[in-house]
Design an enzyme around this catalytic site. Structure first.
Site, PDB file in Angstrom:
ATOM      1  N   CYS A  91       0.822  -1.329   0.109  1.00 24.40           N
ATOM      2  CA  CYS A  91       0.068   0.040   0.012  1.00 24.40           C
ATOM      3  C   CYS A  91       0.869   1.383  -0.124  1.00 24.40           C
ATOM      4  O   CYS A  91       1.278   1.580   1.096  1.00 24.40           O
ATOM      5  CB  CYS A  91      -1.041  -0.070   1.217  1.00 24.40           C
ATOM      6  SG  CYS A  91      -1.928   1.486   1.409  1.00 24.40           S
TER       7      CYS A  91
ATOM      8  N   CYS B  41      -0.409   4.012   2.222  1.00 22.53           N
ATOM      9  CA  CYS B  41      -0.166   3.954   3.482  1.00 22.53           C
ATOM     10  C   CYS B  41       1.476   4.082   3.994  1.00 22.53           C
ATOM     11  O   CYS B  41       1.505   4.693   5.098  1.00 22.53           O
ATOM     12  CB  CYS B  41      -0.511   2.463   4.061  1.00 22.53           C
ATOM     13  SG  CYS B  41      -2.267   1.947   3.244  1.00 22.53           S
ATOM     14  N   ASP B  42       2.339   3.573   3.213  1.00 16.56           N
ATOM     15  CA  ASP B  42       3.396   3.562   3.679  1.00 16.56           C
ATOM     16  C   ASP B  42       4.618   4.367   2.874  1.00 16.56           C
ATOM     17  O   ASP B  42       5.823   4.249   3.148  1.00 16.56           O
ATOM     18  CB  ASP B  42       3.935   2.043   3.490  1.00 16.56           C
ATOM     19  CG  ASP B  42       3.237   0.869   4.378  1.00 16.56           C
ATOM     20  OD1 ASP B  42       2.705   1.545   5.443  1.00 16.56           O
ATOM     21  OD2 ASP B  42       3.076  -0.045   3.965  1.00 16.56           O
TER      22      ASP B  42
END
Ligand code: NAP
Length: 311
Positions: A132, A135-136
């Site tokens: 992701c 997200c990261d």
């Protein structure tokens, strides 16, 4: 007892909850950790009609508010078993040992990111491997990263990462991307994105943290190592329907066999969204399925559950 029990709180499941509860049926929605499904990892949902420039999380929050305001319940539990699935009253058992009785079930479990399938993948999860970018991505500011895949997710990930990382390798197994032309054009305009085409990841290198990925050219069989701090895997999704295999038919890839009417062949059990056999897996098609499945569940309850309804 619930009228409609929905498994999976992505766009399909949440929409089914809206339609179920608005249809006057006692509706509950289950998910393991959170609501929203995969859409919460999408930075920009640009193709949902009437709502341009919306993040996936904003979309999920709004739909969550909508179905809970209507009175549908949300429970965070993992479903491990279903008994009496073909009977008028079905029982769903959760990992925490709770049992819930219901008149209809809507399977809306979506799909999970497909793993690369190379040695060390589990070891480097959270230490260089991510599924992701939204997200990261921020963990890789000014670093060198790779993205694996050639679909819309991979191209969007590459674009997000090009604004954060120093350099992005985009590894795809063919010489042509599957993603929409607009996504491809945007990524091609990024000077720090280098496509690595006709290539697959064959190895992961590093000690505690990922330090490189080995790629093999599919035509020449030549191997080379890209020195990267991270790789974002975006090579499609796989369904997670094993728990239902005793009472609904799954195809070879594991998707629930159900058509546009969301019927599974088991009375009172429906499948909606990415978890079922279908060609186009979009938020729009998932929410459409949610509506179709919930209306079918309502019809099933009204027409075939006389005895149970009067209990
Ligand atoms: P996808 O469209 O299925 O693309 C998967 C990509 O990974 C393909 O390029 C495929 O290569 C490659 N691939 C598959 N298995 C592989 C393997 N074992 N090794 C290496 N490469 C492999 O998946 P997605 O990008 O996650 O998208 C899923 C769905 O969501 C699609 O319908 C997509 O359009 C949609 N989506 C839409 C948006 C948007 O509209 N904003 C954003 C994200 C996703 P091949 O091309 O050679 O098959």
């Amino acid at each position: 007892m619930y009228d409609i029990l929905i498994i999976g709180a992505g766009p399909a499941g949440m929409t089914a909850a809206i339609y179920g509860q608005r249809g006057g049926k006692k509706t509950v929605l289950f998910d393991q950790l959170s609501y929203g499904g995969q859409v919460i990892n999408t930075a920009d949902v640009a193709n949902y009609p009437g709502m341009p420039d919306m993040t996936g999380l904003e979309f999920a929050n709004q739909v969550y508010k909508q179905f809970t305001d209507l009175g549908a319940e949300m429970k965070y539990e993992k479903i491990i078993r279903v008994t009496d699935a073909d009977k008028p009253v079905k029982t769903v058992v959760t990992e925490s040992g709770n049992e819930y009785r219901c008149k209809s079930i809507i399977i809306a479990t979506g799909a999970q990111p497909r793993p690369l399938g190379v040695d060390g993948e589990d070891r480097f999860k959270g230490a260089g491997i991510s599924y992701c970018a939204t997200c990261d991505g921020a963990f890789f500011k000014d670093k060198v990263v790779a993205v694996a895949g050639g679909g819309n997710t991979a191209l969007e990930d590459a674009e997000i990462l090009s604004d954060l990382a120093e350099k992005v390798y985009l590894i795809h197994r063919r010489d042509e991307f599957r993603a929409d032309a607009t996504n491809v054009a945007r990524v091609k305009s990024k000077a720090n994105v280098e496509p690595v085409l006709n290539a697959v990841v064959t190895g992961l290198k590093g000690d505690k943290y990922l330090e490189g990925v080995e790629v093999e050219n599919r035509e020449t069989k030549e191997k080379r190592t890209l020195n990267v701090n991270g790789i974002f895997v975006a090579i499609g999704q796989v369904p997670q329907n094993e728990v239902f295999k005793d009472f609904v038919k799954l195809n070879k890839a594991g998707y629930v066999e159900a058509g546009e009417d969301c019927q599974t062949g088991t009375p009172g059990v429906f499948a909606a969204g990415d978890c079922r056999t279908k060609k186009v897996r979009q938020i729009t098609t998932a929410v459409a399925d949610g509506a179709v499945a919930a209306l079918a569940a309502i019809e099933h309850i009204n027409k075939t559950c006389y005895e149970v309804n009067n209990q």
